[in-house]
Design an enzyme around this catalytic site. Sequence first.
Site, mmCIF file in Angstrom:
data_model
loop_
_atom_site.group_PDB
_atom_site.id
_atom_site.type_symbol
_atom_site.label_atom_id
_atom_site.label_comp_id
_atom_site.label_asym_id
_atom_site.label_seq_id
_atom_site.Cartn_x
_atom_site.Cartn_y
_atom_site.Cartn_z
ATOM 1 C CB CYS A 91 61.179 76.758 29.116
ATOM 2 S SG CYS A 91 59.736 75.677 28.909
ATOM 3 C CG HIS B 83 63.782 75.010 33.131
ATOM 4 N ND1 HIS B 83 65.084 74.719 32.818
ATOM 5 C CD2 HIS B 83 63.192 75.397 31.965
ATOM 6 C CE1 HIS B 83 65.283 74.902 31.520
ATOM 7 N NE2 HIS B 83 64.159 75.316 30.970
#
Length: 546
Positions: free
Chosen positions: A457, A438
């Site tokens: 992440c 992301h």
Amino acid sequence: MDSYAASLNVGNALPSGTISTMRSYFKAAALAVPLALTAVAAGAAPLVTPMQQAVAQAASADEAIAAFYRGRDFAPIWMGEGAEHRRAAFLWALDTAPDHGLPVGRYDPDTIRAEFAAARTAADRGALEVEMTRRFLRYAQDVSSGIVDPRRVDPTIKVTVPKHDWLEQITAFAEGDPYAFVRSLWPTTPAYTRLLREKLRLRGIQDAGGWGPPVSVGGLSLGDSGPAVVELRNRLIRMGYLRRSAVASFDAALESAVREFQIDHGLTPDGTVGEATLRALNVPLEDRMAQIVVGLERQRWMNKPLEPRHILVNLAEQHAYVVDDGKVTFDTVVVVGADTPDRRTPEFSDTMTHMVINPYWHVPRSIAINEYLPALRRGGAQHLEVYSRTGRVNRANVNFSQYTASNFPFSLKQAPGPRNALGRVKFMFPNQWNIYLHDTPSRNLFARDVRTFSHGCVRVARPLALAYHLLAPQTETPKADFDSVLAAGRERRVNLEDPIGVHLVYWSAWVTPMGRANYRGDPYGRDAKLLSALRAAGVELAGGRS
């Protein structure tokens, strides 16, 4: 070696009717052949030779091996007429096993040679025949899929290694060119081949005396001179970054060599020898060879066809690549999980199916209770929306001080916008660990040499460029299409017409197509654990430290 051809005519012909009799008998008796089976009427041909009986008995403990010998009526492949090439090919493979970072003691070619010389009776030869097949299959598994189980090395290594059918493998070996089959077991990826070459290159340097004395002092830069500069020059010459010279000053050539070294080691290429560069310069040659051995094992774990288009995220390097038909077509630095037990990004493979533009951030519960609940009690975290099971709640009506981590009943979300923790886009490959790539509003971290700061992440430094690149195969105007959705400001899912493989790996050593060896640190300590497991399995790293 390439000229060796397989010999398919092994064993002796059996009397008429014997094959069906043997198969039905061995299936019923689970391959346990009693001695009485060889007792026949006077003058009749024996149903089973002593060698066949010994092979059947020795093979009965393993179904795949038993099926192989049953299918060939228990004729041997390692001894007798035509078996010389198979033995020679396998022994050659075992003699070269250390080049691959394999535990040669696990197979012990010298002992095998002695066992062949000592085997005299049918029982000894039959037992050795089957044991050779077991050793071959063990080697085949080790060299093609890895020596150790990655999940036992570290629980965050979620790699599924390729497995092969033993019956198919030993049948192919017996019926084909043995040398060609042995070579086919080795990973054929360029990454594996380059690591092998680098390992041999370093072994040659080690045999010639290594890299020489370490550099004793840091803080060196253009214009300096003295013994430390000479040490630096000599070490870079031995490492292959500088041509031989007798210059005792830190000149432009030495500065350029330092920059090249820094690039290959993931350091800021400023051409000066600071603390980080000095530390990397003084890593012993043996430790770099150990990194390569670890890298070879990791490549064996990945010894399977990858998708024509896939994304490779190297956690040790903190870098991501898009690979199309074997060539890198896009790359970007990334930020990965911090080095704490609950934040380290796991290693695994999955499939990217879509991206979400203008995403909501659904705050993971662990972050909500550990990081945001204290802020909520103080009236903070105003950028987050609070939800109960029935919908959004007015935080002004909630006394957050009455809740603890065990009874906190709410979920937290952050609406799309410039401060959203996921930035403008997230790239989804749904998995049980809730890991994805992301964007992020925190841009400063991408300039660091080591980028381990996230909750797990992968934050992407060039997210919009990555989105355009991934959409290009399915639209003639990827940038315009993406930007129009982004400008709308509302969350929207965009599917990828052709899903993309995603592989999160941990490679601290690799060699570029130009032959440049690259090394990185071990941010999660996984290489140290893997090296310990390899050594426990018998892998040896011979030579001194230099």
